[in-house]
Each structure stands twice: as structure tokens, then as C-alpha cells.
Write an enzyme that holds these catalytic residues in place. Structure first.
Site, short mmCIF file in Angstrom:
data_model
loop_
_atom_site.label_atom_id
_atom_site.label_comp_id
_atom_site.label_asym_id
_atom_site.label_seq_id
_atom_site.Cartn_x
_atom_site.Cartn_y
_atom_site.Cartn_z
N PRO A 114 0.84 -1.19 0.00
CA PRO A 114 0.00 0.00 0.00
C PRO A 114 0.88 1.25 0.00
O PRO A 114 2.03 1.18 0.43
CB PRO A 114 -0.78 -0.11 1.32
CG PRO A 114 -0.03 -1.07 2.16
CD PRO A 114 0.83 -1.90 1.28
N VAL A 115 0.36 2.37 -0.49
CA VAL A 115 1.14 3.60 -0.50
C VAL A 115 1.18 4.15 0.93
O VAL A 115 0.28 3.90 1.73
CB VAL A 115 0.52 4.62 -1.50
CG1 VAL A 115 -0.73 5.26 -0.95
CG2 VAL A 115 1.52 5.66 -1.93
N GLY A 116 2.28 4.84 1.25
CA GLY A 116 2.32 5.56 2.52
C GLY A 116 2.64 4.73 3.74
O GLY A 116 2.24 5.07 4.84
N GLY A 120 8.66 3.99 0.42
CA GLY A 120 8.98 4.68 -0.83
C GLY A 120 8.03 4.42 -1.98
O GLY A 120 8.39 4.63 -3.14
N SER A 122 5.40 6.07 -2.93
CA SER A 122 5.06 7.28 -3.69
C SER A 122 6.24 7.69 -4.57
O SER A 122 6.06 8.08 -5.73
CB SER A 122 4.68 8.42 -2.75
OG SER A 122 5.76 8.75 -1.91
N ASP A 171 14.53 9.67 -1.55
CA ASP A 171 13.76 8.52 -2.05
C ASP A 171 13.88 8.37 -3.57
O ASP A 171 14.11 7.26 -4.07
CB ASP A 171 12.28 8.66 -1.67
CG ASP A 171 12.05 8.49 -0.18
OD1 ASP A 171 13.05 8.39 0.57
OD2 ASP A 171 10.88 8.47 0.24
C1 MEV Z 1 10.11 9.88 3.47
O1 MEV Z 1 10.35 8.63 2.86
C2 MEV Z 1 11.35 10.38 4.11
C3 MEV Z 1 11.30 11.76 4.71
O2 MEV Z 1 12.63 12.06 5.13
C4 MEV Z 1 10.85 12.79 3.72
C5 MEV Z 1 11.86 13.04 2.61
O3 MEV Z 1 13.03 12.72 2.72
O4 MEV Z 1 11.39 13.61 1.60
C6 MEV Z 1 10.39 11.83 5.90
#
Ligand code: MEV
Length: 341
Positions: A114-116, A120, A122, A171
Site C-alpha cells: 500500500p502507498v504511505g 517509498g 510514492s 527517495d
Molecule cells: C520519506 O520517505 C522520508 C522523509 O525524510 C521525507 C523526505 O526525505 O522527503 C520523511
């Protein structure tokens, strides 16, 4: 051009999430779980997205015309996938100078995750759809993908920034270039961290509350209220990341575990570690883990634990699963986005 199919890996952050948004380095890696994206140009100028997520989710077919979503989106998760996918297409068309009107695409996104959840997904959608769109519009030559990875990472990063309001390049650079990487966001640049051994890790996730954007805002609030303390946290995590890079290269698991625990403590201080992760970290450490930390945006979601041996690794998996976590991988992987021929 005919159908183009891509495999896009998910990713795990080993060190430096959140602080990376403020310019400190981070270490992240792709993992051997892939989202499959397949697409071709359509005869009309609609974007048709078919989104399949694991077995728990219904298939959603969505039609988008100039930002206007026509279909019914049954799931919150599918709606989030759509936002990243459509933004990626719009941004790529702008990059390619396609201004007269949007082109049509028929795309299937098949995700085992699932997303979120902090793995990674998204960014994988952003990288995957960017690669697909640039290929279908004859910008990327399929046998020369290596030459385009930096460009894909940068464009996909812009997609994340547009959708989330704020994002580091971590990411998208990791997923585009692949493998275990040390990321310096201020440039941005990422270097491979080549290991000659396999890390005895477990990667999993629990239910997550809140979106990445909300969790980033929560951290920003800590910074606004406690600027000096926040700078000290940035300084500490920066140190942790650099020491972790060395420990990884030296196969020094003891040090690596301690550094994971310190980084987890910093994330706790920033307010993004939920009770379930606090409990998981405590119990897995008692069971023999050298280090356990929340990974990614937090609020629950992804975590990573380091075992001293393969036997303890299996024990940690059983305990984490008994505590309600879903384990998705016991290893990292080397690949970034790639075409399926
Ligand atoms: C999200 O996978 C990681 C964060 O550090 C946000 C980002 O790096 O863009 C929370």
C-alpha cells in the site's frame, strides 16, 4: 511505441530520514519488492490508470482529463497513487515541451505494497511514471537507461515536492539509481555504499497514521518551537550517518546497531515514533536485535531491525509478526528502476 513495462523497487531508509529534508546526509537502499508499471500511448487524450494493490485492495480504473479525475476512486490509497502519477505525467510533458494539449496514456500500476507505509511507494510511482512518460514520448532510449537515471531522479523529486509540499531527494535518487546509497541532499548527489556481505536485517511495517506531508509538518513545528535544539539534533544525526557509513563498510554490526538506536531516539525526539514502534523496538532489542529504528516518515509504518546473526534474524521475524507487523524483506537489493523486456 508499443507497451513499455517497468519494475520499480521500493526502498528503506537506514539512517537520516526527516533530518535529510533540512540538508543533512542520509543512507537509504532499494529493497527486493517491486511495483510493476506498464503503459502505452492512447488514441484519445485521456490518462487511464488501472491501479492494483496487493490482494487486499480492489482494482481501481481511473480516467483523468487535464487534471480532472473522471472515475470513482474507492480507496484512499489509490487516490494517493493517482496524485503522484498524474503530476509526474504533467511535469514530464512540461519538461519535454509538450504544451499544446495533454497526450493520452493507458497505464497499469501493480503494487504489492500500500502507498504511505514509509517504503517509498510514492517515490516509486513518481520515478516509474516519469521513466514511462519520458520513454513513451521517445526521450529515453530503452537500451541507454543508465544515462538518464540522474535526470529521472531529479524530475521525480520535483513530483514529490509538488504533491507533498516538501521532500528531500533521498527517495527518488535511491529508487532511480538503485542499491545502498549515501545521499547528500544539498547538492544533491548520491554515492553507492558497496557491501561485500549481506546485512542480517528485517524490514517490515505496521499500520501508519498520517501522510508523509503531515509528518514532515509535525517535524517542522518542533523546529519552529525549538530551533537551537533542532540544530543540535541535525548535527547529531549528521554524525550518526557518517559513522554509520563507515560501520557499514567495515561490517561493524555492533556499532551499526547502536547508531540505529541513536537515530531512532532522535526520531522519537522529533515526535514521529508511534507507541507500536516504541514497543516493537523495545521488545526486539530484548530479543537480541542490535538496533531497531522507525524508517521513513514514521507515525508507525516502516521499521528496520538489525540482528547479530541469521538465527536471531529468524527469531526477530517471528516476534515482529506476532506483534502484528508485516515483514516484507530480509535483505536490500542493488537494482533501481528497470525495463522488463
Ligand atoms: C520519506 O520517505 C522520508 C522523509 O525524510 C521525507 C523526505 O526525505 O522527503 C520523511
Amino acid at each position: 511505441m508499443d507497451l513499455v513495462t517497468l519494475k520499480v523497487p521500493a526502498k528503506i531508509t537506514l539512517f537520516g530520514e526527516h533530518t535529510v529534508v533540512y540538508g543533512t546526509p542520509a543512507i537509504a537502499s532499494t529493497i527486493p519488492i517491486h511495483i510493476t508499471i506498464a503503459g502505452r500511448m492512447a488514441d484519445d487524450d485521456f490518462i487511464k490508470l488501472e491501479i492494483k494493490q496487493g490482494l487486499q485492495f480492489k482494482i481501481n480504473t481511473i480516467t483523468v482529463y487535464k487534471d480532472e479525475i473522471k472515475g470513482e476512486i474507492d480507496q484512499e490509497n489509490a487516490k494517493r497513487f493517482t496524485g503522484y502519477a498524474v503530476t509526474a505525467i504533467n511535469l514530464c510533458e512540461k519538461f519535454l515541451g509538450i504544451s499544446e494539449k495533454s497526450r493520452g496514456y493507458i497505464i497499469t500500476i501493480d503494487s504489492p505494497l500500500p502507498v504511505g507505509v514509509g517504503l517509498g511507494t510514492s517515490a516509486a510511482i513518481s520515478v516509474g511514471i516519469t521513466t514511462l512518460c519520458l520513454t513513451l514520448n521517445n526521450y529515453i532510449k530503452m537500451d541507454e537507461l543508465e544515462n538518464y537515471r540522474q535526470e529521472i531522479a531529479k524530475l521525480a523529486w520535483s513530483v514529490e515536492k509538488l504533491v507533498q509540499g516538501s521532500a528531500s531527494p533521498m527517495d527518488t535518487y535511491t529508487i532511480s539509481l538503485g542499491g545502498l546509497r549515501y545521499i547528500i541532499p544539498s547538492i544533491p548527489i548520491s554515492y553507492p555504499v558497496d557491501l561485500s556481505y549481506e546485512l542480517p536485517i528485517i524490514i517490515g511495517y505496521t499500520h501508519r497514521e498520517g501522510t508523509t506531508a503531515e509528518l514532515i509538518r509535525r517535524v517542522r513545528r518542533v523546529r519552529e518551537l525549538h530551533e537551537e535544539i533542532f540544530s543540535e539534533i541535525l548535527r547529531t544525526v549528521s554524525l550518526v550517518v557518517d559513522k554509520a557509513r563507515k560501520a557499514l563498510l567495515d561490517n561493524d554490526l555492533e556499532t551499526l546497531g547502536t547508531l540505529m538506536n541513536i537515530n531512532h531516539g532522535m526520531l522519537q525526539a522529533l515526535g514521529i515514533v508511534d507507541m507500536k514502534h516504541a514497543m516493537l523496538a523495545h521488545i526486539l532489542k530484548v530479543a537480541g536485535a542490535l538496533g531497531v529504528k522507525t524508517s521513513g516518515a514514521g507515525g508507525g509504518g516502516a521499521f528496520i531491525a538489525l540482528a547479530p546473526s541469521k538465527t536471531i534474524q529468524e527469531k526477530l521475524i517471528s516476534i515482529a509478526e506476532a506483534l502484528g507487523a508485516t515483514i516484507v524483506s530480509k535483505s536490500l537489493c542493488k537494482d533501481g528502476v528497470r525495463f522488463v523486456h
